[in-house]
Enzyme design. Structure first.
Site, mmCIF file in Angstrom:
data_model
loop_
_atom_site.group_PDB
_atom_site.id
_atom_site.type_symbol
_atom_site.label_atom_id
_atom_site.label_comp_id
_atom_site.label_asym_id
_atom_site.label_seq_id
_atom_site.Cartn_x
_atom_site.Cartn_y
_atom_site.Cartn_z
ATOM 1 N N LYS A 144 -2.649 -3.579 9.692
ATOM 2 C CA LYS A 144 -3.706 -2.577 9.942
ATOM 3 C C LYS A 144 -4.552 -2.265 8.711
ATOM 4 O O LYS A 144 -3.820 -1.788 7.726
ATOM 5 C CB LYS A 144 -2.845 -1.567 10.573
ATOM 6 C CG LYS A 144 -4.136 -0.344 11.198
ATOM 7 C CD LYS A 144 -3.405 0.977 11.433
ATOM 8 C CE LYS A 144 -4.191 2.131 11.462
ATOM 9 N NZ LYS A 144 -4.814 2.473 10.178
ATOM 10 N N THR A 155 -0.921 -1.006 -0.244
ATOM 11 C CA THR A 155 -2.297 -1.326 0.586
ATOM 12 C C THR A 155 -1.995 -1.211 2.278
ATOM 13 O O THR A 155 -1.209 -2.296 2.498
ATOM 14 C CB THR A 155 -3.000 -2.647 0.171
ATOM 15 O OG1 THR A 155 -2.069 -3.650 0.423
ATOM 16 C CG2 THR A 155 -3.449 -2.506 -1.231
#
Length: 334
Positions: A144, A155
Site C-alpha cells: 500500500k 517505506t
C-alpha cells in the site's frame, strides 16, 4: 535453477499495472480480502484489508519499521504468535496519543474475535513459486502506497507471505536484508512517512526442513534470501512506478564500488543527473579511495536497449548529444 512464480497484489494505476503478473498460484494456508468499511467517504473504495494465516499452526513473523522519530503505535511478539494483519487506508492513526493506542487495541480485539484467533495475535497497520532442494514453496506480496517514499526507512505498508518453514530469527534477518536492498533504496518525493512498515509471515504449510541461519541450513537460508530480495525489489519498483505524480522510473546503478554501503551512499546522494558528479564527491563513503575522480564515469542506459549515452568517462566530460539525451528522458527510464 529455481522455478519461480511470484505474485504481487496492488491497486495500481494503468501505468504500473502492466508490470503485475495476471495469473499463478499463492502460498498455502493464507486468506486475504478487502472491504469498504467507511473510512473513505466515497462509499466504494476498499479501505480495510485482512491477511490471515489459516494453516492452523503458529507462523513466524518479521517486521522492518520506519526510522522516522514520530512512529505509529506498533506491537509484536518477538516474531511468534501473530496470525493476522489488519490494514486500514485513509486514517494513519499517527500522533493520536492514548486514544490512538486504544483504537488500535480495539481493532486487535475485534479482529481476533471475528477470525477466532488466539488473544492478541493480530498486528494493526494503518495507511511465486520457488524450489529449495526438493521442496517447492510460494511467495506472495501486497503493498500500500505510494506517497512520502524516501530511502533509509521501511517505506509504505508492505506484506510478504510464504508457505516455507522459517524460524522467526531467520525471517527477520532475511527481511531486513531484503528491505535494505529494495524499499530502503527507493524515493519518490523525498519525504519520510511516520507510518511505514514491511512485515513478513511464514507458516510452513508447504512442509520441509526448517530454514534457519545456521551452518547446517546455510544453503536453504541463502536460497530463500535470494528469492525474497528479488521479490522485494519487484514490489519496490512497482511503488515507484505508481508514485503520486511520477512520470519517470529511473534506476541508478553504481559499479566497482568498494562496498555495498559505498555504492548505496553514492546512489542516494542526488538523482539529478546534472549534479551526479558533485553528489558522488560529497557522498558519505567509507574511505578516501571509495571515490577516485579520474576513474569515475557516468552514462545513460536507455530502456530500449539502444547504445548508452556517455556523460563522463574517467573523470572527463564527453560532448553530449543534447537531442539524444532529451529523447532518452522522454521515455519511462528503467
Amino acid at each position: 535453477m529455481n522455478s519461480i512464480t511470484k505474485h504481487s497484489i496492488r491497486f495500481l494505476s494503468d501505468k504500473a499495472a502492466r508490470f503485475v503478473p495476471k495469473s499463478g498460484v499463492y502460498p498455502k494456508g493464507y486468506a486475504v480480502g478487502g472491504i469498504h468499511c467507511g473510512v473513505k467517504k466515497d462509499g466504494k473504495t476498499l479501505d480495510l484489508a485482512i491477511l490471515q494465516n489459516t494453516f492452523g499452526k503458529e507462523a513466524s513473523t518479521a517486521g522492518v519499521f520506519t526510522k522516522n522519530n514520530i512512529q505509529e503505535n506498533s506491537q509484536g511478539k518477538d516474531g511468534a504468535g501473530i496470525n493476522s494483519f489488519v490494514i486500514n487506508s485513509g486514517n494513519a492513526n499517527a500522533v493520536t496519543g492514548a486514544q490512538g493506542l486504544k483504537d488500535a487495541e480495539e481493532m486487535v480485539i475485534v479482529t481476533d474475535s471475528v477470525l477466532e484467533n488466539p488473544l492478541d495475535s493480530t498486528l494493526v497497520m494503518s495507511t511465486g513459486q520457488f524450489k529449495i532442494g526438493d521442496d517447492t514453496y510460494t511467495l506472495a506480496g501486497l503493498c500500500k502506497g505510494a506517497g512520502m517514499i524516501c530511502p533509509n526507512m521501511a517505506t509504505l505498508l508492505g506484506f510478504f507471505v510464504t508457505d516455507a518453514p522459517v524460524s522467526p530469527a531467520a525471517l527477520q534477518q532475511i527481511l531486513r536484508y531484503a528491505v535494505d536492498r529494495s524499499f530502503n533504496s527507493i524515493t519518490v518525493d523525498g519525504d519520510m512517512s511516520t507510518n511505514d512498515t514491511i512485515v513478513a509471515m511464514a507458516n510452513g504449510a508447504a512442509g520441509g526442513e526448517l530454514i534457519e541461519n545456521t551452518s547446517s541450513s546455510a544453503e536453504r537460508f541463502a536460497a530463500l534470501q535470494t528469492e525474497i530480495v528479488d521479490f522485494a525489489q519487484q514490489l519496490a519498483q512497482l511503488v515507484v512506478r505508481d508514485g503520486e505524480g511520477a512520470t519517470k522510473f529511473i534506476t541508478l546503478k553504481v559499479n566497482d564500488a568498494l562496498s555495498y554501503k559505498d555504492a548505496k551512499s553514492i546512489a542516494s546522494s542526488d538523482a539529478n543527473w546534472g549534479r551526479i558528479l558533485c553528489a558522488i564527491g560529497y557522498a558519505n563513503v567509507t574511505t578516501d579511495q571509495s571515490v577516485i575522480p579520474e576513474k569515475t564515469s557516468v552514462k545513460f542506459v536507455p530502456v530500449d536497449g539502444s547504445e548508452h549515452l556517455q556523460l563522463l568517462v574517467n573523470g572527463e566530460p564527453e560532448k553530449v548529444d543534447e537531442n539524444r539525451a532529451s529523447e532518452i528522458l522522454q521515455d519511462e527510464i528503467s
